[in-house]
Design a protein around this motif. Structure first.
Motif, PDB file in Angstrom:
ATOM      1  N   LEU A   1      73.723  95.450 -13.399  1.00 41.07           N
ATOM      2  CA  LEU A   1      75.123  95.273 -13.023  1.00 41.07           C
ATOM      3  C   LEU A   1      75.632  96.496 -12.280  1.00 41.07           C
ATOM      4  O   LEU A   1      76.233  96.375 -11.206  1.00 41.07           O
TER       5      LEU A   1
ATOM      6  N   CYS B   1      82.578  84.024 -19.128  1.00 39.50           N
ATOM      7  CA  CYS B   1      82.988  83.250 -17.949  1.00 39.50           C
ATOM      8  C   CYS B   1      83.382  81.832 -18.342  1.00 39.50           C
ATOM      9  O   CYS B   1      84.404  81.303 -17.888  1.00 39.50           O
TER      10      CYS B   1
ATOM     11  N   THR C   1      80.700  90.307 -12.541  1.00 40.94           N
ATOM     12  CA  THR C   1      80.959  89.882 -13.915  1.00 40.94           C
ATOM     13  C   THR C   1      81.130  91.086 -14.836  1.00 40.94           C
ATOM     14  O   THR C   1      80.348  91.322 -15.771  1.00 40.94           O
ATOM     15  N   THR C   2      82.157  91.878 -14.548  1.00 46.06           N
ATOM     16  CA  THR C   2      82.671  92.864 -15.480  1.00 46.06           C
ATOM     17  C   THR C   2      83.742  92.166 -16.318  1.00 46.06           C
ATOM     18  O   THR C   2      84.156  91.043 -15.998  1.00 46.06           O
ATOM     19  N   TRP C   3      84.217  92.818 -17.374  1.00 50.64           N
ATOM     20  CA  TRP C   3      85.309  92.214 -18.142  1.00 50.64           C
ATOM     21  C   TRP C   3      86.526  92.010 -17.248  1.00 50.64           C
ATOM     22  O   TRP C   3      87.183  90.958 -17.298  1.00 50.64           O
TER      23      TRP C   3
ATOM     24  N   LEU D   1      75.468  88.566 -12.560  1.00 49.54           N
ATOM     25  CA  LEU D   1      75.458  88.122 -13.959  1.00 49.54           C
ATOM     26  C   LEU D   1      74.028  88.155 -14.479  1.00 49.54           C
ATOM     27  O   LEU D   1      73.142  87.526 -13.911  1.00 49.54           O
TER      28      LEU D   1
ATOM     29  N   GLN E   1      77.916  87.819 -20.707  1.00 48.69           N
ATOM     30  CA  GLN E   1      78.654  87.625 -19.454  1.00 48.69           C
ATOM     31  C   GLN E   1      78.902  86.143 -19.212  1.00 48.69           C
ATOM     32  O   GLN E   1      80.004  85.735 -18.828  1.00 48.69           O
TER      33      GLN E   1
ATOM     34  N   LEU F   1      76.997  94.007 -23.730  1.00 41.15           N
ATOM     35  CA  LEU F   1      76.526  94.448 -22.420  1.00 41.15           C
ATOM     36  C   LEU F   1      75.895  95.829 -22.532  1.00 41.15           C
ATOM     37  O   LEU F   1      74.838  96.105 -21.941  1.00 41.15           O
TER      38      LEU F   1
END
Length: 323
Positions: free
Chosen positions: A300, A166, A134-136, A157, A162, A290
């Motif tokens: 992450l 999604c 769940t990065t951009w 996540l 995040q 984030l």
């Protein structure tokens, strides 16, 4: 009044139970609806003699395609997924190489290749969930893939931003990591026991996300992941899905005769929440939120590094066989 059914059976009545393992025997024992894997789990399974046949099949396939390591690895992951789908009635989640976590176009290309291999094996794409960090870039890759009918599971996540990104991108499913959030706070604060499991920071994170999704009618579903204890699992009873390790599945299956399991989460209870207004995260706000969350940033990046490291170890194992 005590109940005679196991905690696992009670949990199944309110939550879809998923096996967090690459081991086929565990899946057969606990009969989960779905199964989820990652490079670390596949690496552990690949070292066991009972899975040598799958390794050999992947290597033979790779040799037929010019000893291409990437092709061999793709086929190995698809082989594991295909075998898992012979056991579970639902879906398998399979991870994309963590080294693509910041490469939107590279992720989309890789996923299309994997789905093509699954379809060549006779597996419909609706039985496969593609796991992306769940990065951009991972969220935006998933947004594109969902438009192509390829369902995604956004993993690693750890925070609310995040989760919102999604949902806004139409992702099928997210996997918020309860245990790894707990680990971070246990290290930072020294607190390892929560008399009230609802106070566990990992449990609180998933509860907030679940309530937000249900209150605002998002189609994205929540699969709590990475548990350290059955108390964390029971505190999230009612969550859409929970992916659980074989050790904790066994503990839940063996727990009988106690107080009946209480359903904690539900769409009805979420609808009563008054402190979760709808919000929006564009790329700038996503990256800032984030960055401001040290726990999420730490976990992450750590998770991506760990999955990438295990992928490299697995690649070296396969490379040696190819040669």
């Amino acid at each position: 009044m005590a109940t005679t059914s196991s905690t696992l059976e009670q949990l199944r009545s309110v939550t879809t139970v998923v096996a967090d393992t690459g081991d086929f025997d565990s899946m057969k024992e606990f009969r989960p609806t779905d199964a989820t894997t990652n490079p670390s789990l596949i690496l552990a399974a690949a070292k066991l003699p009972k899975y040598s046949q799958l390794i050999d099949r992947a290597v033979d396939y790779g040799r037929q395609h010019g000893n291409n390591l990437e092709t061999t690895m793709d086929y190995l992951f698809v082989l594991f997924g295909t075998e898992i789908l012979k056991i579970v009635p639902g879906r398998v989640s399979i991870e994309v190489d963590a080294r693509l976590s910041f490469d939107r176009d590279g992720s989309v290309k890789k996923v299309r290749q994997l789905i093509q291999l699954y379809e060549m094996a006779g597996i419909a794409r609706d039985r496969v969930l593609i796991k992306l960090a769940t990065t951009w870039e991972g969220v935006k890759a998933a947004e594109q893939l969902e438009k192509e009918g390829i369902h995604c599971n956004l993993t690693l996540l750890f925070n609310f931003a995040q989760a919102v990104a999604c949902a806004e991108s139409g992702v099928t499913l997210i996997s918020p990591y309860v245990g790894r959030i707990y680990d971070w706070y246990a290290t930072k604060t020294g607190q390892k026991v929560y008399p009230n499991p609802a106070d566990d920071p990992g449990v609180q994170s998933v509860t907030r996300i679940y309530n937000y999704y249900k209150k605002h009618g998002y189609k994205t579903v929540v699969m709590g992941a990475s548990f350290r204890s059955i108390s964390q699992i029971k505190a999230l009873a009612g969550c859409d899905l929970l992916t659980i390790s074989p050790a904790l599945l066994s503990e839940l299956a063996n727990e009988t005769g106690g107080v009946p399991l209480k359903q904690v989460l539900s769409p009805e209870s979420a609808a009563q929440q008054t402190d979760c207004p709808r919000v929006h995260y564009d790329e700038k706000r996503f990256r800032w939120e984030l960055n401001e969350d040290q726990m999420a940033t730490d976990k992450l990046s750590e998770g991506i590094r760990k999955f990438a490291a295990d992928a490299i170890v697995l690649e070296n194992l396969i490379k040696a066989k190819l040669q």
